[in-house]
Scaffold this active site. Structure first.
Site, mmCIF file in Angstrom:
data_model
loop_
_atom_site.group_PDB
_atom_site.id
_atom_site.type_symbol
_atom_site.label_atom_id
_atom_site.label_comp_id
_atom_site.label_asym_id
_atom_site.label_seq_id
_atom_site.Cartn_x
_atom_site.Cartn_y
_atom_site.Cartn_z
ATOM 1 C CB THR A 261 39.786 37.249 95.499
ATOM 2 O OG1 THR A 261 39.369 37.485 96.832
ATOM 3 C CG2 THR A 261 39.259 35.909 95.043
ATOM 4 N NE ARG B 259 37.485 36.771 106.386
ATOM 5 C CZ ARG B 259 37.560 37.095 105.096
ATOM 6 N NH1 ARG B 259 38.479 36.555 104.326
ATOM 7 N NH2 ARG B 259 36.694 37.942 104.570
ATOM 8 N N GLY C 46 36.417 33.377 104.261
ATOM 9 C CA GLY C 46 35.739 34.395 103.482
ATOM 10 C C GLY C 46 34.784 33.806 102.461
ATOM 11 C CG ASP C 47 34.009 36.087 98.862
ATOM 12 O OD1 ASP C 47 33.996 35.960 97.616
ATOM 13 O OD2 ASP C 47 34.864 36.776 99.443
ATOM 14 C CB THR D 271 37.338 39.811 93.714
ATOM 15 O OG1 THR D 271 38.350 40.515 94.450
ATOM 16 C CG2 THR D 271 36.889 40.674 92.548
ATOM 17 C CD GLU E 168 32.520 44.752 103.211
ATOM 18 O OE1 GLU E 168 31.832 44.574 104.239
ATOM 19 O OE2 GLU E 168 32.460 45.788 102.524
ATOM 20 N N GLY E 169 34.518 40.149 101.559
ATOM 21 C CA GLY E 169 33.979 38.799 101.658
ATOM 22 C C GLY E 169 32.687 38.690 102.432
#
Length: 324
Positions: A194, A222, A224-225, A244, A246-247
Site C-alpha cells: 500500500t 477482493r 482490502g482495507d 498499511t 494485513e488488510g
C-alpha cells in the site's frame, strides 16, 4: 496550531534481505514525494490537495504497489482501490475494482467532490471516471515484468503471495518455512502492499489518502482495507491516518478511526494513540500506520519487520526510514 506536518508510507513489512540498492530506490522515492508535499504546503495548498498530489506521484512510480506496478489478481489483471478523506467536515471518497484509471486516488477525490456518494466500485466507478473525463489507460499500463514473474511464482506455490517483492529464489523457501495466516488461512510472508500520505496544513486541517493494488494472486473482486474509511484511511478534526499491512486485520480493528477515537475518548497524544492502537487492536495481525495531528505533530508505528516511511514538519525536521 503547531504548523504543517506530512508523512508518507510505501508499505509495512519489509524483507530483511532486501538488496541495498532497492532500499535506496525506496528512500529516494519517499524523499521525492516528501519534497513535493513540502513545496505544496509552503505554497499554502490545503491538506486535502497535498495528500492527493503526493499519492498521485506514488501511483505513477512502479516501485511500490499502487497504480503502475500494482499487484496482479489470479486472472493476471490489476484491480486497484483508493480512498481519501478531508478532516475538515469529514468528507470522503473511495473507489475499488479500478482497472483503467491512471490515478485511482484522483478518482476517489472526484467521488468525494463530484458525486452524491462516498464509495463507487468496479464498473460503476469506471463509468463515473469516464463521465468525469479523467485520464484512462489500458490495464497493461499497470502491469510490470516483475509482477508477472511474481504471479507465476504465486500460482506455482498455490498461494496468495503477500510478499511479492521478495526475490524469487528466496520466496519459495520463505513461503514454506515461515507461513502466517489471514482469516485462519495460510499466507506467505508479510510485506508492503500500500502507499499513503497524511497531512496537516498551516490552518490545522488534517487529510489522509491511501492507494493500493492489493494482494498478488488475490481473488478477483477482493477488497482490502485501503478504500474503507475508518479502516485504512481516516481524517477528522484531531488527526489524519493512513494504514498499511494485513488488510483483513486492519478492517477488523477499524485501525485508522481507532487512532482518532482514543485521542478523543482517552485523551491520548498522537504517538501514544498510534502505539496503543498498534499494540491493542491488531490481535495476531501485522500492520503499520502513519498519522498527523492538528497540532502539527507527526507519528508512525508498526508491529512487523520495517515500514517504508518518511515524515517532515514545518520546524525543519525530516526523516526517511525503513527499519526500527
Amino acid at each position: 496550531m503547531g504548523g504543517w506536518a506530512i508523512a508518507v508510507h510505501g508499505g509495512a513489512g519489509v524483507d530483511p534481505n532486501l538488496p541495498a540498492e532497492r532500499q535506496e530506490e525506496a528512500k529516494q522515492l519517499l524523499t521525492r514525494c516528501l519534497n513535493i508535499g513540502i513545496s505544496a504546503l509552503r505554497s499554502s495548498l490545503p491538506a486535502i490537495d497535498v495528500v492527493e498530489l503526493v499519492v498521485r506521484e506514488l501511483e505513477s512510480d512502479p516501485l511500490f504497489n499502487s497504480g503502475r506496478g500494482s499487484a496482479l489478481t489470479a486472472n493476471g489483471t490489476v484491480e486497484m482501490e483508493a480512498s481519501i478523506m478531508d478532516g475538515d467536515g469529514r468528507r470522503c471518497g473511495a473507489v475499488s475494482g479500478i482497472s483503467t484509471v491512471k490515478n485511482p486516488i484522483s478518482l476517489a477525490r472526484l467521488v468525494m467532490d463530484k458525486s452524491p456518494h462516498s464509495y463507487l466500485a468496479f464498473s460503476g466507478a469506471e463509468e463515473f471516471a469516464k463521465q468525469q473525463g479523467v485520464e484512462m489507460v489500458d490495464n497493461e499500463y499497470f502491469i510490470t515484468e516483475d509482477n508477472v514473474g511474481m504471479l507465476k511464482l504465486a500460482k506455482e506455490a498455490n498461494t496468495i503471495l503477500f510478499d511479492y517483492r521478495i526475490p524469487i529464489h528466496e520466496s519459495c523457501a520463505a513461503a514454506v518455512e515461515s507461513p502466517i495466516h489471514m482469516n485462519g488461512l495460510p499466507l506467505s510472508i508479510y510485506a508492503p502492499e500500500t502507499v499513503g500520505c497524511v497531512v496537516v496544513d498551516d490552518q490545522g486541517r488534517c487529510a489522509a489518502a491511501t492507494s493500493t493494488g492489493g494482494l498478488m494472486n488475490k481473488m478477483t473482486g477482493r477488497i482490502g482495507d485501503s478504500p474503507l474509511i475508518g479502516a485504512g484511511t481516516y481524517a477528522g478534526e484531531l488527526c489524519g491516518v493512513s494504514c498499511t499491512g494485513e488488510g483483513e486485520a486492519i478492517i477488523r480493528g477499524t485501525l485508522a478511526r481507532d487512532v482518532a477515537a482514543v485521542m478523543e475518548y482517552k485523551e491520548l497524544g498522537l504517538q501514544d494513540a498510534v502505539d496503543y492502537v498498534i499494540k491493542k487492536r491488531l490481535d495476531k495481525g501485522f500492520a503499520g500506520l502513519i498519522a498527523v495531528s492538528n497540532k502539527g505533530e507527526v507519528a508512525y508505528g508498526f508491529n512487523c519487520n520495517g515500514m517504508f516511511r518518511g515524515c517532515a514538519t514545518e520546524d525543519g525536521f525530516m526523516e526517511v526510514g525503513i527499519w526500527e
